[in-house]
Design a protein around this motif. Structure first.
Motif, mmCIF file in Angstrom:
data_model
loop_
_atom_site.group_PDB
_atom_site.id
_atom_site.type_symbol
_atom_site.label_atom_id
_atom_site.label_comp_id
_atom_site.label_asym_id
_atom_site.label_seq_id
_atom_site.Cartn_x
_atom_site.Cartn_y
_atom_site.Cartn_z
ATOM 1 N N GLU A 23 -8.854 -15.511 42.685
ATOM 2 C CA GLU A 23 -9.278 -16.183 41.462
ATOM 3 C C GLU A 23 -8.278 -16.008 40.315
ATOM 4 N N ARG A 24 -7.129 -15.415 40.616
ATOM 5 C CA ARG A 24 -6.069 -15.318 39.605
ATOM 6 C C ARG A 24 -4.875 -16.191 39.988
ATOM 7 N N CYS A 25 -4.305 -15.954 41.159
ATOM 8 C CA CYS A 25 -3.103 -16.695 41.569
ATOM 9 C C CYS A 25 -3.422 -17.926 42.416
ATOM 10 N N GLY A 26 -4.615 -17.988 42.997
ATOM 11 C CA GLY A 26 -5.001 -19.146 43.795
ATOM 12 C C GLY A 26 -4.535 -19.113 45.229
ATOM 13 N N GLN A 94 -12.612 -6.618 44.289
ATOM 14 C CA GLN A 94 -13.432 -7.192 43.241
ATOM 15 C C GLN A 94 -13.244 -6.360 41.976
ATOM 16 N N CYS A 95 -12.803 -7.016 40.903
ATOM 17 C CA CYS A 95 -12.512 -6.316 39.653
ATOM 18 C C CYS A 95 -13.808 -5.920 38.959
ATOM 19 N N ARG A 96 -13.900 -4.661 38.535
ATOM 20 C CA ARG A 96 -15.091 -4.209 37.827
ATOM 21 C C ARG A 96 -15.048 -4.627 36.368
ATOM 22 N N GLN A 106 -0.909 -9.314 45.235
ATOM 23 C CA GLN A 106 -0.248 -9.910 44.082
ATOM 24 C C GLN A 106 -0.957 -9.661 42.757
ATOM 25 N N CYS A 107 -2.249 -9.520 42.761
ATOM 26 C CA CYS A 107 -3.002 -9.574 41.504
ATOM 27 C C CYS A 107 -3.846 -8.329 41.231
ATOM 28 N N TRP A 108 -3.504 -7.215 41.833
ATOM 29 C CA TRP A 108 -4.314 -6.015 41.673
ATOM 30 C C TRP A 108 -3.477 -4.876 41.099
ATOM 31 N N ASN A 109 -3.996 -4.220 40.041
ATOM 32 C CA ASN A 109 -3.342 -3.058 39.453
ATOM 33 C C ASN A 109 -3.930 -1.810 40.097
ATOM 34 N N GLN A 114 -8.119 -2.177 38.394
ATOM 35 C CA GLN A 114 -8.627 -3.458 37.923
ATOM 36 C C GLN A 114 -7.584 -4.532 38.239
ATOM 37 N N CYS A 115 -7.988 -5.785 38.046
ATOM 38 C CA CYS A 115 -7.051 -6.870 38.298
ATOM 39 C C CYS A 115 -5.989 -6.910 37.198
ATOM 40 N N LEU A 116 -4.899 -7.588 37.478
ATOM 41 C CA LEU A 116 -3.808 -7.675 36.510
ATOM 42 C C LEU A 116 -4.172 -8.522 35.299
ATOM 43 N N ARG A 117 -5.233 -9.300 35.413
ATOM 44 C CA ARG A 117 -5.674 -10.068 34.259
ATOM 45 C C ARG A 117 -6.382 -9.173 33.250
ATOM 46 N N CYS A 118 -7.160 -8.228 33.742
ATOM 47 C CA CYS A 118 -7.860 -7.294 32.855
ATOM 48 C C CYS A 118 -6.965 -6.125 32.458
#
Length: 209
Positions: A23-26, A94-96, A106-109, A114-118
């Motif tokens: 749901e971040r990079c597609g 799944q990002c909390r 690609q999208c996980w810290n 948490q996800c790289l968006r948060c």
């Protein structure tokens, strides 16, 4: 049930398959195709029924209602989806923070959980900030420089050459035919030089040019 808003059903009449998207990079992750043994048997039954007719044909006709049930909901499809989720889940987190499902690669810290968006990567944020500041400074320095010193702003600019009619690239002469782009037609009656090339009469006094 996980992955409720980020998967697509790619199933067909031969079996089941699902695609799950970050749901971040597609990026998409497809589950392995699960062949439906019941449908395989029905295909054989329909083939045999087309030769012999009768009861076998009647049995094969019930496949239409079965396909409708299969397209909406069925225990077999539920089991196939559950197996696909179990297969794909290791590739996602799944990002909390936001609750979205993100791909782990690609999208996980991993450091924050948490996800790289948060929780963006510090190095990536520094890089983006540096690039943004550099872009702004380039624009600021470009505005400080005088880019009009060698431009003729007193003569009306022409976008087409009065000689050949082609697009003019600027300057005092046409780059295609050499015609002066500052060409002025002088009126023999009033002396006006404001007439356009090709004009038949003076725009100020009406004298024939």
């Amino acid at each position: 049930m996980p992955f409720t808003d980020n998967f697509a059903d790619l199933s067909n009449t031969q079996g089941y398959q699902f695609e799950f998207r970050c749901e971040r990079c597609g990026n998409g992750f497809r589950s392995a195709f699960q062949r439906d043994n019941v449908e395989t048997g029905r295909s054989v039954l329909r083939a045999v029924g087309s030769f012999f007719g009768g009861t076998l044909r009647d049995l094969s006709n019930s496949a239409d209602q079965w396909r409708y049930d299969r397209a909406t909901n069925s225990p077999a499809k539920d089991r196939a989806l559950a197996a696909a989720v179990q297969e794909i889940t290791p590739s996602f987190r799944q990002c909390r923070g936001c609750g979205d499902w993100m791909c782990h690669d690609q999208c996980w810290n991993e450091e924050i959980g948490q996800c790289l968006r948060c929780s963006p990567s510090v190095a990536e944020e520094i890089s983006r900030a540096q690039a943004s500041a550099q872009r702004d400074q380039i624009w600021d320095k470009a505005r400080e420089k005088d880019w009009t010193a060698d431009l003729d702003l007193d003569t009306r600019a022409k976008v087409t050459c009065p000689g050949c009619g082609l697009k003019a690239d600027g300057g005092k002469f046409c780059s295609s035919c050499g015609t002066s782009l500052a060409l002025k037609v002088r009126c023999g009656g009033c002396g006006s030089e404001g007439n356009k090339p090709g004009a038949l009469f003076c725009s100020d006094c009406g004298t024939k040019l």
